[in-house]
Design an enzyme around this catalytic site. Sequence first.
Site, PDB file in Angstrom:
ATOM      1  N   CYS A 119       0.846  -1.189   0.000  1.00  9.74           N
ATOM      2  CA  CYS A 119       0.000   0.000   0.000  1.00  9.74           C
ATOM      3  C   CYS A 119       0.887   1.247   0.000  1.00  9.74           C
ATOM      4  O   CYS A 119       1.655   1.452   0.948  1.00  9.74           O
ATOM      5  CB  CYS A 119      -0.928   0.008   1.215  1.00  9.74           C
ATOM      6  N   ASP A 176     -27.391 -17.756  -6.153  1.00 13.35           N
ATOM      7  CA  ASP A 176     -27.199 -16.607  -7.036  1.00 13.35           C
ATOM      8  C   ASP A 176     -26.238 -17.001  -8.157  1.00 13.35           C
ATOM      9  O   ASP A 176     -25.076 -17.337  -7.896  1.00 13.35           O
ATOM     10  CB  ASP A 176     -26.645 -15.434  -6.234  1.00 13.35           C
TER      11      ASP A 176
END
EC number: 6.3.5.13
Length: 445
Positions: A227, A355
């Site tokens: 990061c 789903d």
Amino acid sequence: MSIRSTIAERVGRSSYWFLHHFRNGGSSLPGQLTLLIDPHILRSFSERYDLVIVTGTNGKTLTTALSTRVLRTKYEQVLTNSTGSNMEQGIVTTFITAPRPHQKGLAVLEVDEANVIKVTQFIKPAAFVFTNIFRDQMDRYGEIYTTYDKILAGVRRAPQATVIANGDEQIFHSQDLPNPVVYYGFAHEHREAFDAPANTDGLLCPKCQHILRYHLRTYAGLGDYFCPHCGFHRPKLTYAVTKLDELTPTKSTFEIDGHEYTINVGGLYNIYNALAAYAVGRQFGVSPEQIRTAFESDERVFGRQEVINVAGKEVTLILVKNPVGLNQVLNMIATDQEPFSLGFLLNANYADGIDTSWIWDGNFEQFAQADVRQYLVGGERYRDIRTRLEMAGVDKLWEEPNLGQVIQKIKELPTKRVYLLATYTAVLQLRKLLAEQKYIKGGMD
């Protein structure tokens, strides 16, 4: 064992015997019956076995199988749930149907993420293995942080257990644990810092939500991440892939810590499974040479690139269940230099995830101009996958909702090589039919 647990185990064993002699098998019902009589039956097995729990979204079954092979080169008795029946009732069935070990044995069990806590409240494992966490069955699990919290709820009950985690998966380095932790990952290259594609799964820093950057990325959000905002980065790896040699749809050759290995399955994602098994073996004192012997076994794993001969067709059966795994399978198939046919059997039961929208994240477009001679769709939701393929520009499409007729359709396909992708319950249903027609031995455990 108490009288109650003894009775429960005998009832479970008897039901298992009946199912496998008269009902084509079954791995859940014996465990369900056992748990009805003694809900705490798992505690009885903690005296018989040391336990390794393998959990995560993708790769649990193959990681468990490879880890079991590796550990069997050193340990006489290693128990496992070979068909991937990984919820509490299936795990109980695995224990109650196993021969009683002469001395304390070792169990390597694939455990569903939400069921880790159900096991660890009764058995304190020696080790956990974390494979990865991706979006999967979101109707059941929610987002990736919810899934990880389910796993950690079980891990916190066993703070002495070693966690063997995929260091390339940033979420596994996002929280401090009281457990000893070792990491495995890929270190075969190092590049100048770069960005991952914008739609990459798990692209945000788990500490500050800034977009991560990479020096190496294998697939999805996995790799040597960092990061630039808060300094979060991949932890130091204890075990690492140091070289990639040959990758084909049927074989992968690579090096781990400088040792060359081959596994008889394709796909970069399966090298992660081998690496995890290597890490397990090394943690338990198995030598690199013994691990090589274990990897060279040609034994196929239930539903994971099984090659089944159906009237002269070489049918490779591959389980798919979420977008990241699906795309890795499609990428692996795309490396095949021979003509092939491609089938997809789509169900949407609880065990599959109800789903089916995840199929729209699959990169089927890469096959629109490829040498795919015929497509075949089937299963309860065949219309969904048919529409997805049509939108990808696919033609030459057969549809057959009846799985019994799918086997006949396979015989009519124009190529010898067939890749057949299927969701979990579709795999079970198809294997049962294949067993009844004598193409394989046994449809389901």
